[in-house]
Write a protein that holds these residues in place. Structure first.
Motif, PDB file in Angstrom:
ATOM      1  N   GLN A   1       0.819  -1.210   0.000  1.00 56.50           N
ATOM      2  CA  GLN A   1       0.000   0.000   0.000  1.00 56.50           C
ATOM      3  C   GLN A   1       0.856   1.265   0.000  1.00 56.50           C
ATOM      4  OE1 GLN A   1      -2.102  -1.061   3.566  1.00 56.50           O
ATOM      5  NE2 GLN A   1      -4.031  -1.395   2.490  1.00 56.50           N
TER       6      GLN A   1
ATOM      7  N   ARG B   1      -9.867  -1.533   2.085  1.00 55.51           N
ATOM      8  CA  ARG B   1     -10.505  -0.528   1.242  1.00 55.51           C
ATOM      9  C   ARG B   1     -10.394   0.858   1.867  1.00 55.51           C
ATOM     10  NH1 ARG B   1     -11.535   0.533  -3.935  1.00 55.51           N
ATOM     11  NH2 ARG B   1     -12.776   2.454  -3.964  1.00 55.51           N
TER      12      ARG B   1
ATOM     13  N   HIS C   1      -6.919   2.170   1.315  1.00 57.51           N
ATOM     14  CA  HIS C   1      -6.772   2.555  -0.096  1.00 57.51           C
ATOM     15  C   HIS C   1      -7.358   3.941  -0.329  1.00 57.51           C
ATOM     16  CE1 HIS C   1      -8.082   2.880  -4.313  1.00 57.51           C
ATOM     17  NE2 HIS C   1      -7.003   2.156  -4.588  1.00 57.51           N
TER      18      HIS C   1
ATOM     19  N   HIS D   1      -5.445   7.399  -1.591  1.00 58.62           N
ATOM     20  CA  HIS D   1      -5.701   7.891  -2.950  1.00 58.62           C
ATOM     21  C   HIS D   1      -6.708   9.041  -3.028  1.00 58.62           C
ATOM     22  CE1 HIS D   1      -3.262   4.844  -4.988  1.00 58.62           C
ATOM     23  NE2 HIS D   1      -3.675   4.017  -4.040  1.00 58.62           N
TER      24      HIS D   1
END
Length: 222
Positions: free
Chosen positions: A115, A150, A153, A157
Motif C-alpha cells: 500500500q 478498502r 486505499h 488515494h
C-alpha cells in the motif's frame, strides 16, 4: 634372562600407555584450543552498530535503480535490514534475537508495504503519516478491520486521507474514535503500538535493547 623376558613382555603395555597418554594430552590440547577459539570477542561500541545501520540506509537513499529513493522515516523492509546483521557479526556481536527482530519488520509482499511503497501516492502518504505519533501503527491496525483494506486505499488515494491519520493520532476526538474501533472485530488495542518495527529509528531502538541484554548476559557469565 628372566628379567629380560619380563621387560620384553612389558614393552607393549608401556607403548600402549604412552599412546593413551598422548591421545589424552592431545584431547586436552584440542579442548583448550576450541575454548580459545570460541572465546567471545569484545562487544563493539554501539555507536559502530548505529553506523552500520546508517550506512545501509544511506546506500538505499542513493540507489538510482530503486523504485523510490529511501528517506529517513520511510517504512523499512526485512530484506533491507537482514544484511546489517552479518556486518554486525563481523564486528564481534552475533545478535541473539536477530530472527525475532526481523520477524517484526514487514516484507515487500505484506499488505502495508504494498500500500505504502507500491505507488507515488502511497509514498507521499507514507512520508506524511510517518511524522505523526504511531502513524504506521494506525494504518497497520486499520488494515485488520472489516473493510480496512478498502479504507486504507481510500485514505491514500483520496484528498485528506493523511489528515485523517493526523486527527486519529493527535486529537482527543481521534483517540476516542480509536477506542470505539477497539470494540470492532480485529480492532483490539487500536490506539496502542502494534509492536512492529517500521522505521530505521525503531530498528536502532530494538538493537539497543538487544545490546543491553547481551551486555547483561556477558556479565553474568563472568
Amino acid at each position: 634372562m628372566c628379567h629380560a623376558r619380563s621387560k620384553h613382555r612389558l614393552a607393549p603395555y608401556r607403548s600402549f600407555s604412552l599412546a593413551l597418554l598422548l591421545v589424552g594430552a592431545g584431547g586436552v590440547l584440542t579442548a583448550e584450543l576450541t575454548v580459545a577459539a570460541q572465546r567471545e570477542r569484545p562487544l563493539p561500541r554501539f555507536a559502530n552498530v548505529e553506523n552500520l545501520v546508517a550506512q545501509q540506509f544511506t546506500r538505499l537513499s542513493e540507489d538510482e535503480d530503486s523504485d523510490y529513493l529511501y528517506k529517513p522515516g520511510d517504512l523499512i523492509l526485512r530484506e533491507q535490514v537482514a544484511p546489517v546483521f552479518n556486518r554486525i557479526k563481523r564486528l564481534g556481536w552475533d545478535v541473539a534475537d536477530r530472527q525475532q527482530i526481523l520477524a517484526r519488520i514487514h516484507q515487500p509482499s505484506d499488505l502495508l508495504a504494498q500500500q505504502l511503497l507500491g505507488s507515488e501516492k502511497g509514498v507521499r502518504f507514507m512520508r506524511t503519516i510517518s511524522k505523526y505519533p504511531l502513524g504506521y501503527d494506525r494504518i497497520d491496525r486499520l488494515n485488520r478491520l472489516p473493510l480496512g483494506k478498502r479504507t486504507v486505499h481510500d485514505l491514500i488515494h483520496k484528498v485528506g486521507g493523511a489528515e485523517m491519520i493526523r486527527y486519529m493520532t493527535t486529537a482527543k476526538g481521534g483517540l476516542a474514535l480509536g477506542q470505539m474501533l477497539s470494540e470492532d472485530s480485529g480492532g483490539k488495542d487500536f490506539n496502542k503500538p502494534t509492536g512492529r518495527i517500521y522505521t530505521q529509528e525503531q530498528l536502532i531502538e530494538a538493537l539497543k535493547d538487544s545490546y543491553k541484554a547481551e551486555k547483561e548476559r556477558r556479565k553474568k557469565r563472568r
